[in-house]
Enzyme design. Structure first.
Site, PDB file in Angstrom:
ATOM      1  N   SER A 543       0.848  -1.191   0.000  1.00  0.00           N
ATOM      2  CA  SER A 543       0.000   0.000   0.000  1.00  0.00           C
ATOM      3  C   SER A 543       0.889   1.248   0.000  1.00  0.00           C
ATOM      4  O   SER A 543       1.737   1.382  -0.868  1.00  0.00           O
ATOM      5  CB  SER A 543      -0.938  -0.078   1.208  1.00  0.00           C
ATOM      6  OG  SER A 543      -1.991   0.815   1.057  1.00  0.00           O
ATOM      7  N   ASP A 626      -8.296  -4.744  -6.497  1.00  0.00           N
ATOM      8  CA  ASP A 626      -7.844  -3.619  -5.692  1.00  0.00           C
ATOM      9  C   ASP A 626      -8.344  -2.344  -6.350  1.00  0.00           C
ATOM     10  O   ASP A 626      -7.756  -1.859  -7.307  1.00  0.00           O
ATOM     11  CB  ASP A 626      -6.315  -3.601  -5.607  1.00  0.00           C
ATOM     12  CG  ASP A 626      -5.811  -2.507  -4.677  1.00  0.00           C
ATOM     13  OD1 ASP A 626      -6.663  -1.767  -4.139  1.00  0.00           O
ATOM     14  OD2 ASP A 626      -4.590  -2.408  -4.483  1.00  0.00           O
ATOM     15  N   HIS A 658      -7.256  -5.240  -1.975  1.00  0.00           N
ATOM     16  CA  HIS A 658      -6.028  -4.615  -1.480  1.00  0.00           C
ATOM     17  C   HIS A 658      -5.269  -5.577  -0.559  1.00  0.00           C
ATOM     18  O   HIS A 658      -4.109  -5.377  -0.266  1.00  0.00           O
ATOM     19  CB  HIS A 658      -6.440  -3.342  -0.732  1.00  0.00           C
ATOM     20  CG  HIS A 658      -5.368  -2.305  -0.618  1.00  0.00           C
ATOM     21  ND1 HIS A 658      -4.574  -1.905  -1.672  1.00  0.00           N
ATOM     22  CD2 HIS A 658      -4.941  -1.552   0.448  1.00  0.00           C
ATOM     23  CE1 HIS A 658      -3.717  -0.962  -1.260  1.00  0.00           C
ATOM     24  NE2 HIS A 658      -3.934  -0.734   0.016  1.00  0.00           N
TER      25      HIS A 658
END
Ligand SMILES: *[C@@H]1O[C@H](CO)[C@@H](O)[C@H](O)[C@H]1NC(C)=O
Ligand SMILES: *[C@@H]1O[C@H](CO)[C@@H](O)[C@H](O)[C@H]1NC(C)=O
Ligand SMILES: *[C@@H]1O[C@H](CO)[C@@H](O)[C@H](O)[C@H]1NC(C)=O
Ligand SMILES: *[C@@H]1O[C@H](CO)[C@@H](O)[C@H](O)[C@H]1NC(C)=O
Ligand SMILES: *[C@@H]1O[C@H](CO)[C@@H](O)[C@H](O)[C@H]1NC(C)=O
Ligand SMILES: *[C@@H]1O[C@H](CO)[C@@H](O)[C@H](O)[C@H]1NC(C)=O
Ligand SMILES: *[C@@H]1O[C@H](CO)[C@@H](O)[C@H](O)[C@H]1NC(C)=O
Ligand SMILES: *[C@@H]1O[C@H](CO)[C@@H](O)[C@H](O)[C@H]1NC(C)=O
Length: 705
Positions: A543, A626, A658
């Site tokens: 991330s 995602d 994600h």
């Protein structure tokens, strides 16, 4: 938030046998221990995945709060959301996930904990897949409850199984937020429903009238708020009279602000829901416009405690505790306003005089107490220290001070986790760019400090997040360490739990202070710990941590690592605008994409001067669902790495968001990630038991000449 989040089980463990990815993934995962009214026993669920049968099983158990002895209550997979019923010490209410008459519906069942199999009976048939059961038993013995499901605009609960497949798969949008997290927004929305069970014939409970939708009669309300909102987004008053729920501000667009309010509504839905802290509410504190959360009624049903952020677009703004007075008053009092911490959840103690807050604090999730009459300058005090509290309940005979005992430790009862202990980790602070920075250090099993282990530099997401003393099934420090590394997990600028200043300083500074904090942390590790081999070190992040690894690849720190792992990070600065939550980028880059483009481009890993520095072998992981950071960024970076001749591999999961959650996918993820770093750090050669890229059974597409 672009972060790595935790599925916590307990506190960090460590030592004796190595923790393999299979052991981590197939270890039992326990839910919260929910005490009965007298506080003598607690209920908890366990689920476990098996790599032999490739399936999960689950069961419910009771734990004796004095002796710690556990006993299985049921392993019937139709039982979900078991909860205690009012003042009875053995009465249980649960959702039965199948419905005998309505496909896709569920049923409410009642049972006695002392004789579960033979006492249970059906109390209600519900026509949709309701969940999030919260009951309150009134003085007269009625069971008032709340549940939630998807709702049509007209208030009817949505049941997917009863709907025919549309002829076209097209979706059409007139408002921003076409998709969120891993789903395209449908026309339906979450709604809280209320219902009542009354004692009927043979003293058995049965549903009294249809469920009432408490949310749908005001346009644009939604509760719980997806994707992570659940039953903690609403509450039922202990006397069964009221419901309170959180909804995003109905008068504002959904994707470019964080504003949300707490609504109060009679449980029977006899009046429309009313925002207690909306723009027009009499008690709303001046200038407070951000996200509201965690509404909880006081034991006497006269007050609601809740949390709210001040800023209207900053999702990591500090949460303040508020208490609303129900009745003609409608006043809101602000508690410990000056406290430089951001509580996550609240509960009342049984006497209604104190609140207990779970709060990120210096790399832990600690529990704090706060009197309901606290002034602005009151400083709550913590009564837990290590580990991360993921759930807590106030018992009638509440211990006055601190944590008095441990009833069950996974590392003592789960064979796959045996031998892990709290000795296998430590922490240190070092001088960062502009302030001292905290870091965790995690040792491999059998650690010997006269030896040297390659560094694994762990970079967290968010950027407003932190590495904490907690157990996770994703990015579990110990699994990485046990391959033969010392893991160093710093909490640089942007991290949460160390005060607002550190968190807030990340705004408009994605690649500056935190990068320099990481450089200084790496130098500190090199100069301080003889048992850490920084020459053969590797770095990994997801991330925002993936963005940072991409940034490191094109900057001098990149040359200090033998390999890099980047999971779901941004690469092309301008592509940030394709994200779902616009409030996030508009806060972090301090303005809109068009008026402030320089802010978006300032830390661009795809800028030519950075691409030209790319040289370190890199594994990229980016999954197709995602929608926070779309997969195109991973593909763009892979194209560049391959054309530049940098050793690289692309790993994609078409069905993951994600996060990588599916157990079989998680196994492949671990094999590839650990196999990649082991290949370049030398660990693979030294340790025949280390994970290898060849462990994965999935074939590799390779048309290299
Ligand atoms: C449930 O537990 C019983 C008794 O221990 C066992 O025989 C049965 O196989 C279990 N069923 C499932 C689905 O796990
Ligand atoms: C759950 O209920 C359904 C419907 O009655 C039944 O067919 C199924 O066997 C049940 N499952 C278990 C594990 O008992
Ligand atoms: C769940 O509901 C089904 C359908 O009514 C029923 O056959 C089954 O016995 C129930 N199971 C439990 C554990 O309540
Ligand atoms: C609500 O709308 C849905 C979808 O159009 C429909 O199936 C349902 O019958 C409606 N409910 C009522 C009470 O009109
Ligand atoms: C959010 O979007 C709305 C329209 O959808 C717009 O009116 C408003 O100005 C936007 N806010 C910001 C901060 O851009
Ligand atoms: C509260 O936190 C501090 C660290 O800030 C810790 O030293 C102390 O032991 C904690 N208190 C309790 C009662 O656990
Ligand atoms: C802190 O980071 C900034 C931005 O990268 C840099 O300009 C500055 O020199 C650093 N300060 C120190 C004391 O290293
Ligand atoms: C954000 O923008 C505002 C208004 O232009 C400015 O005053 C502020 O200094 C900026 N903040 C940062 C961190 O750049």
């Amino acid at each position: 938030m672009w972060t790595v989040q935790w599925l916590a089980l307990g506190s960090v463990l460590g030592s004796a046998i190595a923790l393999t990815p299979e052991q981590l993934i197939s270890a039992p995962r326990r839910g919260n221990a929910i005490p009965n009214p007298s506080g003598k026993v607690a209920l908890f669920s366990t689920s476990q995945y098996s790599f032999d049968t490739h399936s999960s099983s689950s069961w419910w158990s009771l734990i004796d709060i004095r002796s710690g002895e556990t006993a299985q209550l049921t392993n019937d997979s139709n039982v979900s959301e078991l909860t205690w019923l009012g003042s009875s010490d053995s009465g249980l209410l649960y959702i039965n996930s199948t419905n005998a008459d309505i496909p896709g519906g569920v049923e409410l069942w009642i049972a006695d904990a002392n004789n579960f199999a033979n006492s249970r009976y059906k109390a209600a048939s519900l026509a949709a897949p309701f969940s999030g059961l919260k009951p309150a038993v009134t003085k007269s013995g009625d069971i008032k409850f709340l549940v939630y499901a998807q709702s049509y605009g007209n208030g009817t609960a949505y049941n997917e199984e009863l709907v025919s497949t549309p002829l076209s798969s097209a979706r059409i949008y007139d408002s921003i937020y076409a998709r969120h997290w891993d789903s395209w927004l449908p026309t339906t929305f979450n709604a809280v429903f209320s219902g009542t069970l009354k004692k009927k014939a043979a003293k058995r409970y049965a549903l009294a009238g249809p469920l009432k939708n408490l949310v749908s009669n005001i346009k644009n309300l939604e509760s719980p708020y997806p994707p992570f909102g659940g039953s903690s987004d609403y509450d039922i008053s202990p006397n069964g009279k009221w419901a309170a729920f959180k909804s995003k501000a109905p008068e504002l667009p959904r994707a470019n602000n964080t504003a949300s309010y707490i609504y109060l509504v009679p449980h029977d839905g006899s009046k429309e829901a009313e925002a207690i802290n909306g723009p027009g509410s009499p008690g709303t504190p001046e200038g407070v416009k951000g996200d509201s959360s965690s509404p909880v009624f006081s034991p006497d049903s006269k007050h609601i405690a809740y949390l709210q952020m001040t800023d209207i677009s900053y999702e990591a703004d500090r949460r303040t505790v508020y208490v609303y007075k129900i009745g003609s008053d409608k006043t809101i009092s602000t508690l410990a306003k000056d406290w430089d911490r951001s509580p996550d959840t609240i509960k009342w103690t049984a006497d209604g005089e104190t609140l207990v807050l779970a709060t990120e604090d210096l790399g832990r999730e600690r529990l704090f107490t706060l009197p309901v009459d606290a002034e602005d300058d009151y400083k709550p005090s913590n009564f837990t220290d290590s580990g991360s509290a993921t759930a807590f309940y106030s018992l009638p005979e509440c211990p006055k001070k601190g944590v008095t005992g441990t009833l069950l430790s996974a590392n003592e009862v789960d064979p796959g986790l045996k031998g892990l202990s709290s000795k296998d980790f430590d922490e240190f602070y070092y001088e960062g760019n502009w302030t001292d920075i905290h870091a965790w250090i995690i040792y491999p099993t059998g650690f010997d400090k006269s030896k040297s282990y390659p560094l694994l530099y762990y970079i967290h997401g968010g950027p407003q997040g932190s590495w904490a003393d907690s157990w996770s099934t994703r990015w579990n420090y110990k699994v990485w360490a046990d391959q033969g590394y010392v893991v160093v997990a710093p909490n640089p600028t942007g991290s949460t739990g160390f005060g607002d200043k550190l968190t807030d300083a990340i705004q408009n500074n994605w690649g500056s202070y935190p990068y320099d904090d990481l450089v200084k942390g790496w130098e500190y590790v090199r100069d301080t710990f003889d048992f850490i081999d920084t020459d053969n070190g590797v770095a990994a992040g997801a991330s925002y941590g993936g963005f940072m690894v991409n940034w490191i690849q094109g900057n001098p720190l990149g040359r200090k690592f033998k390999a890099l792992v980047s999971h779901d990070g941004t690469f092309v600065a301008d592509s940030k605008i394709s994200t779902d939550e616009l409030w996030f980028i508009e806060h972090d880059f301090n303005g809109t994409f068009w008026a402030n483009r320089d802010n978006y481009r300032r830390w661009d890993p795809s800028a030519p001067e950075h691409i030209l520095q790319f040289d370190t072998p890199m594994l990229l992981i980016h999954s197709s669902k995602d929608y926070r950071l779309p997969v195109s960024d991973g593909l763009a970076l892979f194209n560049v790495l391959q054309e530049r001749g940098v050793p690289s591999r692309f790993l994609n999961f078409p069905d993951e968001n994600h996060w990588v959650v599916n157990q079989e996918n998680s196994l492949v993820w671990h094999q590839q990630v650990l196999g990649w770093i082991n290949r370049y750090s030398g660990v693979g050669e030294k340790n025949p038991n280390a994970v290898s890229l060849d462990d994965t059974i999935v074939p590799v597409v390779d048309f290299n000449p």
